[in-house]
Design a protein around this motif. Structure first.
Motif, short mmCIF file in Angstrom:
data_model
loop_
_atom_site.label_atom_id
_atom_site.label_comp_id
_atom_site.label_asym_id
_atom_site.label_seq_id
_atom_site.Cartn_x
_atom_site.Cartn_y
_atom_site.Cartn_z
N LYS A 134 12.65 -0.21 -11.89
CA LYS A 134 12.78 0.55 -13.12
C LYS A 134 12.61 2.09 -12.91
CE LYS A 134 12.18 -2.59 -16.70
NZ LYS A 134 11.20 -3.10 -17.47
N GLN A 135 11.60 2.39 -11.84
CA GLN A 135 11.19 3.61 -11.40
C GLN A 135 12.04 4.10 -10.27
OE1 GLN A 135 7.37 3.61 -10.25
NE2 GLN A 135 6.19 3.32 -12.16
N GLY A 136 13.10 3.10 -9.61
CA GLY A 136 13.70 3.64 -8.60
C GLY A 136 12.76 3.76 -7.19
N THR A 137 11.83 2.63 -7.20
CA THR A 137 10.87 2.48 -6.06
C THR A 137 10.82 1.19 -5.55
OG1 THR A 137 8.92 2.52 -7.41
CG2 THR A 137 9.64 4.75 -6.68
N LYS A 138 10.12 1.13 -4.52
CA LYS A 138 9.84 -0.29 -3.95
C LYS A 138 8.58 -0.34 -3.15
CE LYS A 138 12.90 -0.11 0.02
NZ LYS A 138 11.86 0.47 0.71
N ILE A 139 8.12 -1.42 -2.91
CA ILE A 139 6.75 -1.62 -1.95
C ILE A 139 7.33 -1.28 -0.64
CG2 ILE A 139 5.46 -3.30 -1.02
CD1 ILE A 139 4.55 -2.63 -3.83
N ASP A 140 6.50 -0.44 0.14
CA ASP A 140 6.75 0.02 1.34
C ASP A 140 6.32 -0.95 2.47
OD1 ASP A 140 7.99 2.25 0.75
OD2 ASP A 140 6.20 3.11 0.11
N LYS A 141 4.99 -1.47 2.34
CA LYS A 141 4.34 -2.25 3.17
C LYS A 141 3.28 -2.99 2.52
CE LYS A 141 4.75 -1.48 7.57
NZ LYS A 141 5.77 -1.80 8.22
N VAL A 142 3.42 -4.33 3.00
CA VAL A 142 2.33 -5.26 2.74
C VAL A 142 1.51 -5.65 3.71
CG1 VAL A 142 1.86 -7.55 1.73
CG2 VAL A 142 3.85 -6.39 0.97
N LEU A 143 -0.08 -5.22 3.54
CA LEU A 143 -1.00 -5.80 4.81
C LEU A 143 -1.63 -6.84 4.39
CD1 LEU A 143 -2.55 -2.09 5.01
CD2 LEU A 143 -0.57 -2.99 6.04
N ASN A 144 -1.17 -7.75 5.48
CA ASN A 144 -1.89 -9.27 5.35
C ASN A 144 -3.13 -9.43 6.18
OD1 ASN A 144 -2.15 -11.91 4.98
ND2 ASN A 144 -0.57 -12.39 6.52
N PHE A 145 -4.17 -9.49 5.36
CA PHE A 145 -5.48 -9.58 5.84
C PHE A 145 -5.68 -10.93 6.39
CE2 PHE A 145 -7.78 -5.47 5.24
CZ PHE A 145 -6.96 -4.89 4.84
N ALA A 146 -5.00 -11.53 7.36
CA ALA A 146 -5.29 -12.75 7.74
C ALA A 146 -6.57 -13.01 8.57
CB ALA A 146 -4.13 -13.14 9.06
N LEU A 227 -2.61 -8.41 10.08
CA LEU A 227 -3.78 -7.97 10.64
C LEU A 227 -4.58 -8.93 10.99
CD1 LEU A 227 -4.86 -5.29 7.62
CD2 LEU A 227 -3.07 -4.90 9.59
N HIS A 228 -5.51 -8.68 12.22
CA HIS A 228 -6.53 -9.63 12.44
C HIS A 228 -7.69 -9.26 11.74
CE1 HIS A 228 -4.02 -11.36 15.53
NE2 HIS A 228 -3.52 -10.18 15.82
N ALA A 229 -7.94 -9.77 10.52
CA ALA A 229 -9.11 -9.28 9.68
C ALA A 229 -10.71 -9.79 10.09
CB ALA A 229 -8.87 -9.67 8.26
N GLU A 230 -10.59 -10.59 11.12
CA GLU A 230 -11.62 -11.06 11.48
C GLU A 230 -12.54 -10.21 12.53
OE1 GLU A 230 -9.12 -12.20 12.76
OE2 GLU A 230 -9.09 -11.97 14.86
N LYS A 231 -11.61 -9.07 12.68
CA LYS A 231 -12.15 -8.22 13.87
C LYS A 231 -13.21 -7.07 13.10
CE LYS A 231 -9.60 -9.00 17.42
NZ LYS A 231 -10.11 -9.57 18.42
N PRO A 232 -14.17 -6.48 13.65
CA PRO A 232 -15.21 -5.47 13.14
C PRO A 232 -14.30 -4.69 12.31
CG PRO A 232 -15.70 -5.73 15.30
CD PRO A 232 -14.41 -6.51 15.30
N PRO A 233 -14.91 -3.88 11.20
CA PRO A 233 -14.25 -3.01 10.24
C PRO A 233 -13.47 -1.82 10.94
CG PRO A 233 -16.68 -3.49 9.43
CD PRO A 233 -16.38 -4.02 10.78
N ASN A 234 -14.19 -1.20 12.00
CA ASN A 234 -13.40 0.02 12.26
C ASN A 234 -12.19 -0.63 13.39
OD1 ASN A 234 -15.00 -1.17 14.43
ND2 ASN A 234 -15.76 0.75 15.34
#
Ligand code: ADP
Ligand code: AMP
Length: 245
Positions: A134-146, A227-234
């Motif tokens: 309705k706003q003429g926009t869409k989702i650009d990216k989905v980050l999957n914290f696997a 994403l490899h979400a098991e890695k350290p935060p940085n």
């Protein structure tokens, strides 16, 4: 700098005004981004969100934080949501879709947003896409914290939060400078009522049954980054930066 409708600009220190002005000028050159962070509880979405938010001048909309604030304030929304949240079940799609519909219209979301913890069902994803269309926009990216479920218990039971800002700490992986105290405000940290081994089981069950289909939904649209979400935060931050290039 203080924010809110009642701020009298005369009372705001010049240095704060200049800093805000510079921030807004820098933000003007950034591309708009509409992002979804998806992953099980404890996968690191709330930890990475402030970094992405500052980098791209986005607003951070975490439905869990919004619902917890409503529960604490005993608003009609909070009263409706509390029982499901305490048990680790999802609250109704209509409640959360309503919150997001309101929130994405905020001026702070002008350059885009980070949705953290939403959408969590296929229905929420479809409603979101309708809202954006309705706003003429869409989702650009989905980050999957696997991440493997086995890692999450230690992350969840060691988590401490500063409820007002949503800042997150961990007794072992990200300890505050003074135990139990927020580094920035000096206020006390709390542990979430649902951050127990028992409630985590229901939350993970909801994630696998109701939220994983959302990843398939956006994979078909070609916008998911793994994403490899098991890695350290940085290291996760570096993966996020690469995914958003
Ligand atoms: P989510 O928002 O996905 O539920 P959080 O960002 O709140 O997860 O992270 C859960 C807990 O794990 C927090 O206590 C946080 O400090 C810690 N944490 C976050 N990312 C990592 C990481 N990459 N490695 C180790 N601990 C982390
Ligand atoms: P979170 O802070 O993301 O772990 O969310 C905490 C709790 O809030 C969840 O266990 C749900 O009960 C509720 N919740 C948050 N976001 C949603 C959503 N998008 N849909 C349904 N329930 C949600």
């Amino acid at each position: 700098m203080a924010s809110g409708a009642n701020v009298v600009l005369d009372d705001v220190p010049s240095l704060d005004l200049m800093t805000e002005l510079l921030r807004r000028m820098k933000c003007a050159s950034k591309p708009d981004k509409r992002l979804i962070l998806i992953g099980p509880p404890g996968s690191g979405k709330g930890t990475q969100s402030p970094i992405i938010k500052d980098e791209y001048c986005l607003c951070h909309l975490a439905t869990g934080d919004m619902l917890r604030a409503a529960v604490a304030a005993k608003t009609p929304l909070g009263i409706k949501a509390k029982e499901a949240m305490d048990k680790g079940d999802l609250v109704s799609d209509d409640l959360v879709v309503g919150i997001i519909d309101e929130a994405i219209k905020r001026p702070s979301c002008q350059k885009g947003f980070i949705l953290d913890g939403f959408p969590r069902t296929s229905i929420q994803a479809e409603k979101l896409d309708e809202m954006l269309a309705k706003q003429g926009t869409k989702i650009d990216k989905v980050l999957n914290f696997a991440i493997d479920d086995a890692i999450l218990e230690e992350r969840i039971t060691g988590r401490w939060i500063h409820p007002l800002s949503g800042r997150t700490y961990h007794t072992k992986f990200a300890p505050p400078k003074v135990p139990g105290i927020d580094d920035v405000s000096g206020e006390p940290l709390i542990q979430r009522k649902d951050d127990t081994v028992e409630v985590l089981k229901s939350r993970l069950e909801s994630f696998h049954r109701q939220t994983e289909p959302v990843i398939d939904y956006y994979t078909k649209k070609g916008v998911v980054a793994q994403l490899h979400a098991e890695k350290p935060p940085n290291e996760v931050t570096i993966q996020v930066q690469k995914a958003l290039l």
